[in-house]
Structures are given as structure tokens and as C-alpha cells.
Enzyme design. Structure first.
Site, short mmCIF file in Angstrom:
data_model
loop_
_atom_site.label_atom_id
_atom_site.label_comp_id
_atom_site.label_asym_id
_atom_site.label_seq_id
_atom_site.Cartn_x
_atom_site.Cartn_y
_atom_site.Cartn_z
N ARG A 233 0.85 -1.21 0.00
CA ARG A 233 0.00 0.00 0.00
C ARG A 233 0.88 1.26 0.00
NH1 ARG A 233 -3.10 -3.66 -0.74
NH2 ARG A 233 -4.64 -4.50 0.71
N GLU B 94 -14.05 -14.65 9.12
CA GLU B 94 -13.95 -14.10 7.76
C GLU B 94 -13.60 -15.18 6.73
OE1 GLU B 94 -11.08 -10.93 7.28
OE2 GLU B 94 -11.53 -10.68 5.18
N LYS C 251 -17.76 -11.98 8.70
CA LYS C 251 -17.19 -11.02 7.75
C LYS C 251 -17.04 -11.69 6.39
CE LYS C 251 -13.17 -8.03 6.93
NZ LYS C 251 -12.23 -7.08 7.51
N GLY D 104 -12.91 -6.31 -0.45
CA GLY D 104 -12.40 -7.30 -1.40
C GLY D 104 -11.83 -6.80 -2.73
N ARG E 260 -9.42 -1.71 2.38
CA ARG E 260 -9.12 -0.83 1.24
C ARG E 260 -10.20 0.23 1.00
NH1 ARG E 260 -7.79 -5.91 -2.45
NH2 ARG E 260 -9.05 -6.81 -0.79
C1 5MM Z 1 -6.60 -4.86 6.01
O1 5MM Z 1 -6.24 -6.06 5.35
C2 5MM Z 1 -6.41 -7.25 6.09
C3 5MM Z 1 -5.12 -7.95 6.31
O2 5MM Z 1 -4.64 -8.51 5.12
P1 5MM Z 1 -3.22 -9.30 5.09
O3 5MM Z 1 -3.22 -10.32 6.17
O4 5MM Z 1 -3.22 -9.88 3.72
O5 5MM Z 1 -2.15 -8.30 5.27
C4 5MM Z 1 -7.49 -8.12 5.42
O6 5MM Z 1 -7.67 -9.35 6.06
C5 5MM Z 1 -8.76 -7.35 5.46
O7 5MM Z 1 -9.18 -7.18 6.79
C6 5MM Z 1 -9.89 -8.01 4.70
O8 5MM Z 1 -9.44 -8.66 3.54
C7 5MM Z 1 -10.87 -6.94 4.31
O9 5MM Z 1 -10.17 -5.92 3.68
P2 5MM Z 1 -10.71 -5.33 2.31
O10 5MM Z 1 -9.59 -4.43 1.83
O11 5MM Z 1 -10.98 -6.49 1.42
O12 5MM Z 1 -11.96 -4.57 2.71
#
Ligand code: 5MM
Length: 349
Positions: A38, A187, A229, A272, A302
Site C-alpha cells: 500500500r 472471515e 465477515k 475485497g 481498502r
Molecule cells: C486490512 O487487510 C487485512 C489484512 O490482510 P493481510 O493479512 O493480507 O495483510 C485483510 O484481512 C482485510 O481485513 C480483509 O481482507 C478486508 O479488507 P478489504 O480491503 O478487502 O476490505
């Protein structure tokens, strides 16, 4: 301003607070590798200090934190980190009235014997880790399982074994959380990667969730003290045909209605890889339809942070602009959680 609210005590109360009306969760639990990706996009070097400064900026955005954010999912480093002035970041979150949470999985790893599929690891010593996180202030936890659909026409993945292995781990994690007095965010993410259509996503999401709840019940997980989630039911990123907002909302609610018991207090979606506005519009459309047995809200990473990261760009002088961007997305998603978001509100703010 310090917000003095009585902290919820039981698992049920914490879960209800996480999905309080008009509120949702900030997923700020990017692991070191993900946050680096990021930051690379905004030409910012990822160091202990830049990660701290960025997250402190988010947690000190009082309009969002007091208004629409019920809880924050933290990464191991962040739950132990202090702000520039020495205040623990956890305390800043608590003082805003939001609940601190912690990601406890150790990531999706290749599933031996099943090419292209993963199983999420992290059960070893989880009981001890949860106890330590509870002492650091965590009121809830998160574990993300990843289910890949593969390419269109390829019916070989996900395998039932992959779904079972991931759901078994999710259920063991959830039971351990509840034993420690921590609400598990469960999740199971069916990825948006690939070119599958919305109906294939619906089929795989339904199979995943129906098996998941059977597993949770077998593991004696108290559903009232959990938050689900899931992904929304949506076409893959590379699909030729995109489904409209209403179709996504309708098919997502249909799959959830078939699989998620009414005892679950709330469902907080992941974004996602959807655009910021799509993630908001889809959530709002589902809530506007009404008549749902659970609260539907957001647990976006994101879709809550992308605009703020862009505005911040790693520069302290951009802090106020980044906070405005974060506050705006939080406000839009808070409205969506109540089914009251409208496209024209995006430009008014
Ligand atoms: C914030 O990202 C979370 C951690 O991801 P990594 O373990 O890959 O670093 C991720 O689990 C996130 O909480 C979920 O995927 C939801 O995030 P999005 O961006 O999809 O809303």
C-alpha cells in the site's frame, strides 16, 4: 475529546456494539507485507515510524472514530505501538469510544496436495496469544480464510477439502476466542480474483457459508457472540459482464438468508477490491431493502483507507487532508449501514 461510554462486557454485548446502528469496523490489520504494498503505491517507505504515523492519523480522526467506527482491527505490531506523544494507540481508540480488535491468523499458506488452494494457519499457541492480546485491550479478533474460485469454466477449485479445512480452522479459532472472552470475527473470503460470473460466486459463497455454520455449531461456538465477515456476491474482477448494484445486493442477501442463522447479530462485509463507491452502494442497497434478521455493515480495509492513503502520501503536512478523506468514507459507509447513502452525497462533502 475523550468519549466516556460504558464498555460492553459480555460476548453478546461486544458483538452488538461492533455492529451498532450506523457504525462499522475499520480493518487496519494489514500485515507488514501488505502495508508495504500500500505504501509503495504512495511512494512512502514502510518503517515502524511511518506505519505508526499513518495509523495514528487514522485513529485520531475523531469525526470518523466517534461517529461511524465501532471497532478497529489491529496488527500485532500496532496493538503494542505508542503514538508520537507516548499514548498507546489502543488507548486512542478506546478514548474515541471504539473497540480495539486484533488479527490473530498467520496468513493463508499453500494447502499441501491441492495446487492453487490455501489454508489459513495460526492455531498453534493461539490460546496463549489470545490471552496476551486480551490483556493488551483486544475485545475482538479476526481470522481470514481465503477461498479462490479460479478461472471461469474451471470447476476444479475450490475443492470441498479446501472449504472444509478452512472452516475447521475458523471454528477452532472462534471457540478459542470465546473461551478467552474475545468476540471472533469470522472471515471466509471468497476472492473476487478471476473472471467468474456473479452466479458462480453465489454458488461458491453458499457452499462455503453453509458448511461454515455446520462447523461452528459442531464446535459449540455461541453464534450470538460472533460477527461474520463475508465477501459480497459479485462477479470476478476480470469478468466481461458486471452485475449492477441491485443484482449484487439481491444475490448477496439471498445467499446469506439461506446460510446464516438469525442468531448471528451482525454481518460486516469485507470490500475485497471493489471500488470505494461500489462497496458503499452495495451495502446501502442491501440495507435499504430492509427486513433482515441480522445487522449488515462494513469491515472495510481498502474501501475505507484508499482515499486517505492517497491524500496522505506519507507527508505530515497532508494529515488534515487525509483525515478529511477518511472521515468522508466513514460517513458514507455509516449512511450505507443505515440504507441511506445516495450517490450525490459523495460530491456534496
Ligand atoms: C486490512 O487487510 C487485512 C489484512 O490482510 P493481510 O493479512 O493480507 O495483510 C485483510 O484481512 C482485510 O481485513 C480483509 O481482507 C478486508 O479488507 P478489504 O480491503 O478487502 O476490505
Amino acid at each position: 475529546m475523550v468519549v466516556m461510554t460504558k464498555s460492553p462486557q459480555t460476548l453478546e454485548d461486544v458483538a452488538m456494539a461492533m455492529v451498532a446502528p450506523g457504525k462499522g469496523i475499520l480493518a487496519a490489520d494489514e500485515s507488514s507485507g501488505t502495508i508495504k504494498k500500500r505504501f509503495d503505491k504512495i511512494n512512502t517507505v514502510s518503517t515502524d515510524d511511518t506505519r505508526r504515523d499513518y495509523r495514528e492519523m487514522l485513529f485520531r480522526t475523531s469525526a470518523a472514530m466517534r461517529g461511524q467506527i465501532s471497532g478497529v482491527i489491529l496488527y500485532d505490531e500496532t496493538i503494542k505501538q505508542k503514538a508520537k506523544d507516548g499514548t498507546p494507540l489502543v488507548q486512542i481508540i478506546e478514548q474515541s469510544g471504539a473497540l480495539p480488535g486484533i488479527k490473530v491468523d498467520e496468513g493463508a499458506k499453500a494447502l499441501a496436495g491441492f495446487p492453487g488452494e490455501t489454508v489459513t494457519e495460526g492455531l498453534d499457541k493461539l490460546r496463549e496469544r489470545l490471552t496476551a492480546y486480551r490483556e493488551l485491550g483486544a475485545r475482538f479478533a479476526k481470522w481470514r480464510a481465503v477461498i479462490d474460485i479460479g478461472r471461469k469454466g474451471d470447476r476444479t477449485i475450490p475443492t470441498l477439502y479446501c472449504i472444509k479445512a478452512n472452516n475447521h480452522a475458523l471454528a477452532r479459532y472462534a471457540a478459542l476466542c470465546q473461551e478467552t472472552g474475545i468476540v471472533p470475527i469470522i472471515e471466509p473470503e471468497v476472492l473476487m480474483d478471476g473472471d467468474h460470473d456473479i452466479d458462480r460466486c453465489a454458488e461458491v459463497t453458499e457452499a462455503t457459508l453453509s458448511h461454515l455454520f455446520a462447523e461452528l455449531i459442531q464446535h459449540r461456538v455461541k453464534l450470538e457472540g460472533t460477527v461474520l465477515k463475508p465477501n459480497m456476491v459479485i462477479a470476478g474482477k476480470l469478468a466481461g459482464k458486471r452485475a449492477g448494484i441491485e443484482e449484487v445486493a439481491e444475490k448477496t442477501v439471498r445467499v446469506l438468508a439461506r446460510t446464516v442463522p438469525a442468531a448471528v447479530p451482525g454481518i460486516a462485509f469485507l470490500s475485497g477490491g471493489q471500488s470505494d463507491e461500489d462497496a458503499t452502494a452495495h451495502l446501502s442497497a442491501m440495507n435499504a431493502a430492509g427486513n433482515l434478521p441480522w445487522r449488515l455493515t462494513f469491515s472495510y480495509g481498502r474501501a475505507l483507507q484508499a482515499a486517505a492513503q492517497k491524500a496522505w502520501g506519507g507527508k505530515p503536512e497532508n494529515t488534515a487532508a487525509a483525515q478529511r478523506a477518511f472521515a468522508h468514507r466513514a460517513k458514507m459507509n455509516g449512511l450505507a449501514a443505515a440504507g441511506k447513502w445516495k450517490q450525490d452525497l459523495e460530491t456534496v462533502a
